[in-house]
Design an enzyme around this catalytic site. Structure first.
Site, PDB file in Angstrom:
ATOM      1  N   ASP A 215      53.457  28.512  67.519  1.00  0.00           N
ATOM      2  CA  ASP A 215      52.032  29.105  68.467  1.00  0.00           C
ATOM      3  C   ASP A 215      53.332  28.846  69.541  1.00  0.00           C
ATOM      4  O   ASP A 215      53.993  29.341  69.868  1.00  0.00           O
ATOM      5  CB  ASP A 215      52.174  27.081  68.848  1.00  0.00           C
ATOM      6  CG  ASP A 215      50.965  26.519  69.665  1.00  0.00           C
ATOM      7  OD1 ASP A 215      50.365  27.021  69.565  1.00  0.00           O
ATOM      8  OD2 ASP A 215      51.269  25.516  70.671  1.00  0.00           O
ATOM      9  N   ASP A 217      51.513  27.121  73.463  1.00  0.00           N
ATOM     10  CA  ASP A 217      51.692  26.049  73.920  1.00  0.00           C
ATOM     11  C   ASP A 217      52.421  25.841  73.599  1.00  0.00           C
ATOM     12  O   ASP A 217      51.931  24.681  72.686  1.00  0.00           O
ATOM     13  CB  ASP A 217      49.625  25.984  74.963  1.00  0.00           C
ATOM     14  CG  ASP A 217      49.403  26.414  75.962  1.00  0.00           C
ATOM     15  OD1 ASP A 217      48.862  28.122  75.603  1.00  0.00           O
ATOM     16  OD2 ASP A 217      48.939  26.372  76.891  1.00  0.00           O
ATOM     17  N   ASP A 410      41.710  20.095  76.840  1.00  0.00           N
ATOM     18  CA  ASP A 410      40.324  20.928  77.107  1.00  0.00           C
ATOM     19  C   ASP A 410      40.419  20.985  75.047  1.00  0.00           C
ATOM     20  O   ASP A 410      40.773  20.480  74.534  1.00  0.00           O
ATOM     21  CB  ASP A 410      40.536  22.449  77.651  1.00  0.00           C
ATOM     22  CG  ASP A 410      41.648  23.287  76.383  1.00  0.00           C
ATOM     23  OD1 ASP A 410      42.116  22.935  75.819  1.00  0.00           O
ATOM     24  OD2 ASP A 410      42.236  24.211  77.697  1.00  0.00           O
ATOM     25  N   LYS A 418      44.384  29.811  62.592  1.00  0.00           N
ATOM     26  CA  LYS A 418      45.999  30.505  62.174  1.00  0.00           C
ATOM     27  C   LYS A 418      46.148  30.585  61.381  1.00  0.00           C
ATOM     28  O   LYS A 418      47.583  31.013  60.428  1.00  0.00           O
ATOM     29  CB  LYS A 418      46.985  29.202  63.126  1.00  0.00           C
ATOM     30  CG  LYS A 418      46.652  29.459  64.592  1.00  0.00           C
ATOM     31  CD  LYS A 418      48.679  28.607  65.488  1.00  0.00           C
ATOM     32  CE  LYS A 418      47.720  28.725  66.827  1.00  0.00           C
ATOM     33  NZ  LYS A 418      48.442  28.052  67.459  1.00  0.00           N
ATOM     34  N   ASP A 441      52.902  22.759  67.689  1.00  0.00           N
ATOM     35  CA  ASP A 441      53.126  20.908  67.578  1.00  0.00           C
ATOM     36  C   ASP A 441      51.484  20.012  67.663  1.00  0.00           C
ATOM     37  O   ASP A 441      51.345  19.216  67.774  1.00  0.00           O
ATOM     38  CB  ASP A 441      53.077  21.198  69.672  1.00  0.00           C
ATOM     39  CG  ASP A 441      51.711  21.746  69.963  1.00  0.00           C
ATOM     40  OD1 ASP A 441      50.937  22.945  69.884  1.00  0.00           O
ATOM     41  OD2 ASP A 441      51.288  21.098  71.372  1.00  0.00           O
TER      42      ASP A 441
HETATM   43  P1  IMP Z   1      48.098  27.544  71.590  1.00  0.00           P
HETATM   44  O1  IMP Z   1      48.904  26.439  71.577  1.00  0.00           O
HETATM   45  O2  IMP Z   1      48.915  28.736  71.892  1.00  0.00           O
HETATM   46  O3  IMP Z   1      47.438  27.942  70.119  1.00  0.00           O
HETATM   47  O4  IMP Z   1      47.597  27.555  73.470  1.00  0.00           O
HETATM   48  C1  IMP Z   1      46.236  26.810  73.313  1.00  0.00           C
HETATM   49  C2  IMP Z   1      45.690  26.822  74.326  1.00  0.00           C
HETATM   50  O5  IMP Z   1      45.262  28.402  74.568  1.00  0.00           O
HETATM   51  C3  IMP Z   1      44.312  25.838  74.415  1.00  0.00           C
HETATM   52  O6  IMP Z   1      44.877  24.745  74.970  1.00  0.00           O
HETATM   53  C4  IMP Z   1      43.605  26.559  76.027  1.00  0.00           C
HETATM   54  O7  IMP Z   1      43.684  25.984  76.745  1.00  0.00           O
HETATM   55  C5  IMP Z   1      44.485  27.793  75.880  1.00  0.00           C
HETATM   56  N1  IMP Z   1      42.935  29.096  75.663  1.00  0.00           N
HETATM   57  C6  IMP Z   1      42.829  30.005  76.418  1.00  0.00           C
HETATM   58  N2  IMP Z   1      41.952  30.704  76.236  1.00  0.00           N
HETATM   59  C7  IMP Z   1      41.669  30.404  74.384  1.00  0.00           C
HETATM   60  C8  IMP Z   1      40.819  30.687  73.462  1.00  0.00           C
HETATM   61  O8  IMP Z   1      40.215  31.807  73.800  1.00  0.00           O
HETATM   62  N3  IMP Z   1      41.276  29.896  72.498  1.00  0.00           N
HETATM   63  C9  IMP Z   1      41.377  28.775  72.358  1.00  0.00           C
HETATM   64  N4  IMP Z   1      41.862  28.694  72.943  1.00  0.00           N
HETATM   65  C10 IMP Z   1      42.348  28.978  74.539  1.00  0.00           C
HETATM   66 MG    MG Z   2      50.048  24.465  70.975  1.00  0.00          MG
END
Ligand code: IMP
Ligand code: MG
Length: 539
Positions: A215, A217, A410, A418, A441
């Protein structure tokens, strides 16, 4: 059960047996699952009706014993084993299982090491030593590749890749650019790899997962931030690639095929690979799936991300169409219907809960994000997500896979999830489920890593620091020497820009282009991570 033992002051004598019991329940459940779940539900299923899939055997007792030896849990008198510690023990059991490969069962009798002619006693000894390395903080200083057992295991040139006899899968030779333009590998000069190590082919086979998906973020970088300077994590990712492991970032963040936006988010990591001159064949094992499963990119020898060809022979969309859920089969009208429904539901959520939020609509996603300088409470985000999930699930004409999740600050609804992203990588790159590990996470039912559990063993972490720890454990269990690579070395200071030395013993001074890192980091700071919009203001 653990709580009772703790209160009765019996954890020391009964703790390991409790883990053995759950290990046995999981095995029984896996057998029931393998038999198509027709018979009476397994005992575990009856206890926990929502229990997910277990892709491998989990050596819980051994993991508990190793963890306890390291942290002395059963010696505690006031604090019982916590949820987080259980999470760590399960993570450890999972990476122990992956080191042994498919067919691993307790006692090692069907461990794939057996296929390499390693006796059951040697396998046990190998596992014991691996755990000792894990328990010992001194492990970094040993030349672990020369331990007798690993020499026996690796020396005959067989196995690897988590146990498959053919070793880790090589990435397919792809035409990265459908228009026949530069894929970043055209420049012969750039293809040369005068880094200070041999090719991955020369290294002993890696005893661990063949592919690790991450992942973004909160797993590789903090929520909403970017991968800037994190030399330890960058080093471990580099070592995994050098040892033949496929690494893929599977993130919900979707910026279509605007590769520079993903590059900005991974700027420090890509700069690290470039500085270390990661060889082309290892670069080609680094992927990024944006928008959960919508936009697939791969690293080129120019250390930039390039779209992987989608259509035609060898195209990822075309060649995964046989999977019912794959994006190659999605109908554009249904995509719009899904996003319209989600958007209407989110708007209603904003109105009814008086949220200081706005909606973002993308080609494959809808987001509910806070207005500038505002925050949305977790409860409101969860409420919004559970509403959308319910609405989409009961919609008679929507059958596309989707992910409605609370991202922490958000809420989003993405087309696809996924499960689809990781399954596509497994299929496209030929990596079996039980040789994959997904690290993320968000494993609650309002999180977006949850779906990956259906197709892959998982490790649940809570921060990039925990990801770093897991990777260090994987490398240690595999016997990859970390000496000379330690992040306390000059790499760390080079990344911070205050050292003139090389990043490894005997290397020429660091070639890190600080101007470039600074330029990227500066730009990163001013990229809107929601939309990918880059403003020109400087930091
Ligand atoms: P991940 O944890 O890497 O899966 O990223 C999730 C985060 O990506 C979300 O909480 C958003 O802040 C950011 N995000 C930016 N663009 C998008 C999108 O198009 N779909 C979902 N999340 C997005
Ligand atoms: Mg994440």
């Amino acid at each position: 059960m653990l709580m009772h033992s703790f209160v009765l002051d019996a954890l020391e004598t009964t703790g390991a047996d409790t883990f053995s019991h759950f290990e046995m329940l999981i095995d029984e459940h896996r057998q029931w699952d393998a038999d198509d779940g027709d018979a009476k539900p397994s005992r575990l299923k009856q206890l926990v009706p929502t229990v997910g899939k277990f892709h491998t055997h989990l050596p819980l007792r051994r993991a508990f014993e190793a963890y306890n030896a390291k942290y002395g849990l059963t010696k505690r008198k006031h604090i019982c084993i916590s949820f987080n510690e259980l999470r760590h023990i399960l993570n450890l059991a999972q990476i122990m299982a992956l080191r042994c490969g498919p067919g691993y069962e307790y006692g090692g009798s069907t461990c794939s090491l057996a296929q390499l002619g390693v006796s059951a006693a040697a396998q046990d000894e190998d596992e014991r030593r691996a755990l000792q390395r894990w328990e010992s903080q001194l492990g970094d200083d040993l030349d672990l590749l020369n331990t007798p057992v690993l020499t026996a295991v690796n020396g005959n040139g067989g196995g690897g890749g988590g146990g498959s006899a053919s070793g880790p899968p090589s990435p397919p030779k792809l035409d990265l650019n459908p228009d026949g333009g530069s894929d970043g590998t055209n420049n012969e000069q750039e293809k040369t790899t005068d880094n200070d190590e041999g090719s991955a082919k020369d290294l002993p086979h890696f005893v661990g997962p063949s592919m690790i998906t991450f992942d973004g973020d909160q797993t590789l970088y903090s929520d909403g931030a970017n991968f800037e300077s994190n030399p330890k994590l960058a080093l471990y990712l580099y070592l995994l690639l050098r040892n033949g492991v496929t690494v893929a970032v599977v993130t919900a963040a979707g910026y279509e095929y605007q590769s520079e936006k993903y590059e900005l988010r991974l700027s420090g990591l890509l700069a690290y690979f470039r500085d270390r001159k990661l060889p082309l064949e290892d670069c080609e094992r680094f992927y990024l799936f944006g928008g959960e499963c919508n936009y697939l990119l791969r690293l080129g020898s120019d250390y930039k991300l390039h779209p992987v060809k989608e259509h035609g022979a060898g195209g990822w969309l075309t060649s995964t169409k046989y999977m019912e859920e794959a994006p190659g089969n999605w109908d554009e009208n249904e995509i719009n219907m899904l996003l319209d429904t989600a958007e209407a539901c989110m708007k209603q959520s904003i109105d009814e809960q008086n949220l200081r939020a706005r909606i973002i609509r993308k080609k494959r996603a809808v987001g509910l994000i806070p207005k500038p300088d505002e925050e949305i409470h977790r409860e409101a985000l969860d409420e919004s997500i559970l509403r959308v999930q319910a609405e989409l699930q009961r919609h008679p004409r929507i059958s596309l896979p989707f992910c409605a999740f609370n991202g922490g600050s958000d809420a989003w609804v993405d087309c696809g999830n996924k499960r689809v992203g990781v399954a596509i990588l497994q299929s496209y790159l030929g990596v079996p489920n039980e040789e994959t590990l997904h690290i993320g996470d968000q494993f609650l039912n309002t999180g977006n890593d949850f779906a990956a559990r259906d197709t892959s063993p998982c490790a649940w972490i809570t921060s990039p620091d925990e990801t770093t720890y897991i990777l260090k454990s994987i490398l240690r269990l595999a016997g990859v020497p970390l000496n000379g690579h330690d992040a306390k070395s000059k790499v760390a200071s080079a990344m911070k820009g205050n050292a003139g030395g090389g990043d490894r013993i005997g290397r020429t001074p660091s070639q890190l282009d600080f101007d470039e890192v600074e330029r990227r980091c500066t730009t990163v700071k001013i990229m809107d991570v929601y939309t990918g919009e880059i403003t020109t203001a400087s930091r």
